[in-house]
Design a protein around this motif. Structure first.
Motif, short mmCIF file in Angstrom:
data_model
loop_
_atom_site.label_atom_id
_atom_site.label_comp_id
_atom_site.label_asym_id
_atom_site.label_seq_id
_atom_site.Cartn_x
_atom_site.Cartn_y
_atom_site.Cartn_z
N UNK A 40 0.88 -1.17 0.00
CA UNK A 40 0.00 0.00 0.00
C UNK A 40 0.91 1.21 0.00
N UNK A 41 0.79 2.04 -1.01
CA UNK A 41 1.65 3.22 -1.16
C UNK A 41 0.80 4.47 -1.21
N UNK A 42 1.43 5.59 -0.90
CA UNK A 42 0.76 6.90 -0.95
C UNK A 42 1.44 7.81 -1.95
N UNK A 43 0.68 8.73 -2.51
CA UNK A 43 1.18 9.73 -3.44
C UNK A 43 0.55 11.06 -3.06
N UNK A 44 1.34 12.14 -3.15
CA UNK A 44 0.86 13.46 -2.76
C UNK A 44 0.85 14.38 -3.97
N UNK A 45 -0.29 14.99 -4.24
CA UNK A 45 -0.47 16.01 -5.27
C UNK A 45 -1.04 17.25 -4.59
N UNK A 46 -0.21 18.18 -4.11
CA UNK A 46 -0.72 19.31 -3.32
C UNK A 46 -1.69 20.22 -4.06
N UNK A 47 -1.63 20.26 -5.39
CA UNK A 47 -2.50 21.17 -6.15
C UNK A 47 -3.93 20.64 -6.29
N UNK A 48 -4.18 19.38 -6.00
CA UNK A 48 -5.51 18.81 -6.14
C UNK A 48 -6.37 19.08 -4.91
N UNK A 49 -7.67 19.01 -5.11
CA UNK A 49 -8.59 19.17 -3.98
C UNK A 49 -8.42 18.01 -3.00
N UNK A 50 -8.41 16.79 -3.52
CA UNK A 50 -8.07 15.63 -2.72
C UNK A 50 -6.64 15.26 -3.08
N UNK A 51 -5.72 15.72 -2.29
CA UNK A 51 -4.31 15.71 -2.66
C UNK A 51 -3.65 14.34 -2.61
N UNK A 52 -4.22 13.38 -1.89
CA UNK A 52 -3.57 12.09 -1.71
C UNK A 52 -4.20 11.01 -2.58
N UNK A 53 -3.34 10.06 -2.98
CA UNK A 53 -3.80 8.84 -3.63
C UNK A 53 -3.25 7.65 -2.85
N UNK A 54 -4.12 6.70 -2.55
CA UNK A 54 -3.74 5.48 -1.87
C UNK A 54 -3.78 4.36 -2.91
N UNK A 55 -2.63 3.71 -3.13
CA UNK A 55 -2.49 2.71 -4.18
C UNK A 55 -2.32 1.34 -3.53
N UNK A 114 2.34 10.22 5.17
CA UNK A 114 1.49 11.17 4.44
C UNK A 114 0.40 11.79 5.29
N UNK A 115 0.01 11.15 6.37
CA UNK A 115 -1.08 11.68 7.19
C UNK A 115 -2.46 11.24 6.76
N UNK A 116 -2.56 10.20 5.94
CA UNK A 116 -3.87 9.70 5.51
C UNK A 116 -4.48 8.88 6.64
N UNK A 117 -5.75 9.13 6.95
CA UNK A 117 -6.46 8.41 8.01
C UNK A 117 -7.19 7.21 7.41
N UNK A 118 -7.20 6.10 8.16
CA UNK A 118 -7.87 4.88 7.72
C UNK A 118 -8.94 4.52 8.77
N UNK A 119 -10.16 4.59 8.31
CA UNK A 119 -11.29 4.33 9.19
C UNK A 119 -11.42 2.83 9.44
N UNK A 120 -11.45 2.43 10.72
CA UNK A 120 -11.58 1.03 11.09
C UNK A 120 -10.29 0.38 11.53
N UNK A 121 -9.16 1.05 11.35
CA UNK A 121 -7.88 0.51 11.82
C UNK A 121 -7.76 0.81 13.31
N UNK A 122 -7.75 -0.24 14.12
CA UNK A 122 -7.74 -0.07 15.57
C UNK A 122 -6.37 0.25 16.14
N UNK A 123 -5.33 0.17 15.33
CA UNK A 123 -3.97 0.44 15.81
C UNK A 123 -3.26 1.41 14.88
N UNK A 124 -3.94 2.52 14.57
CA UNK A 124 -3.38 3.51 13.64
C UNK A 124 -2.47 4.46 14.41
N UNK A 125 -1.19 4.20 14.41
CA UNK A 125 -0.19 5.05 15.05
C UNK A 125 1.09 5.01 14.23
#
Length: 317
Positions: free
Chosen positions: A66-81, A126-137
């Motif tokens: 699972x990788x992340x990509x950052x596009x600061x100019x977009x409204x939704x700047x992150x992509x989760x691949x 990247x700071x992307x939040x994942x809903x349902x992950x009980x150990x997100x740290x």
């Protein structure tokens, strides 16, 4: 004996986009091939359902990354691949969705247990939040770290440093102590010139030549009047250079114009004769050696020595 495998030797992606696109249905946003692999974009809210369909119905058993990509100019700047692998089909596909800083992505830990570690890495970098992950740290940076290093707007040079304090038993931030001044590089053309003053140039704003030093009182000139009067005296009076300095001495005449020159003393001969090379003597002819007499006198033969007569035996008494 050859071993047969159910998986093909080469990945087959012809017609795969249509097959998987029709299977995903309303979850799919777009599908296209890129770098020899199939890339599927799905809705963020239904990413868990889309990945379940790909795992259960189409044989993509493993979640590789699972990788992340950052596009600061977009409204939704992150992509989760999500990178999936099918062992039975020898096929790899990528599934991605978009997200922002405030919109969490549904967790896929319900499908693959290893997704917990991978989602923690994307959250940490990247700071992307994942809903349902009980150990997100955080998983790579230390506790108390501020910011996310893989964001495009993360500062490359900071003014604080992070360390663990044994006295306070926690991570603390402190100002950075550098051996030299921290410089900011603007990467502008050297022909245009910089619009800031480099360290040390502020000393050269006013040239010392433009501000001549003046004396406002006799005390600033030196030792006083006695020293000024004594300085007028010539210290070099009586020296040979002082006496001969006012006369214009004539240059000496060349040596060739002095025929009455005194002869040199010593054994040194005249210069002209001494420099001429000496004539070499002809080698003397060798006299022919006198011919020896053809006849030689025979040497006199010595007479043979006479034998002594044997001694007579004395008569017997």
């Amino acid at each position: 004996m050859a071993t047969l495998h159910s998986a093909p030797r080469f990945t087959q992606i012809e017609g795969l986009a249509g097959t998987l696109g029709s299977a995903l249905g309303e979850h799919l946003v777009s599908a296209h091939e890129e770098h020899g692999e199939l890339l599927l974009t799905v809705q963020r809210a239904s990413v868990e359902d889309a990945l379940r369909i790909l795992r259960d119905d189409h044989g993509y058993q493993q979640l590789m990354e699972i990788a992340g990509v950052d596009y600061p100019s977009r409204a939704e700047r992150f992509e989760v691949v999500y990178m999936l692998l099918s062992l039975t089909k020898n096929s790899r596909i990528m599934v991605k969705c978009t997200a922002s800083e405030d919109t969490p992505v549904p967790t896929v830990t319900t499908l693959w247990p290893n997704a917990g570690w991978l989602e923690r890495e994307v959250f940490d970098m990247y700071g992307v939040l994942f809903d349902g992950n009980t150990d997100l740290r955080r998983i790579l940076t230390d506790y108390g770290f501020e910011g996310h290093p893989f964001r495009k707007d993360f500062p490359l040079t900071g003014y604080v440093e992070l360390r663990y304090s044994e006295d306070e038993k926690r991570v603390v931030y402190e100002p950075v102590e550098l051996a030299q001044d921290l410089r900011q590089f603007d990467f502008m053309s050297p022909w245009e010139g910089a619009d800031y003053v480099l360290p040390g140039d502020e000393k050269a704003t006013t040239s010392p030549v433009d501000e001549p030093k003046t004396t406002e009182s006799p005390k600033q000139t030196g030792a006083g009047k006695k020293t000024d009067d004594k300085a007028a005296e010539k210290v070099s009076a009586g020296a040979p250079a002082e006496e001969d300095g006012g006369k214009d001495a004539e240059p000496p005449k060349p040596t060739e114009d002095r025929p009455a020159r005194a002869k040199r003393q010593g054994k040194t001969t005249d210069t002209a004769k001494a420099t001429e090379p000496k004539a070499k003597k002809a080698p003397a002819k060798k006299k022919p050696a006198a011919k020896k007499a053809a006849t030689k006198k025979p040497a006199a033969k010595k007479a043979p020595a006479k034998r002594k007569a044997p001694a007579k035996k004395k008569d017997a008494e």
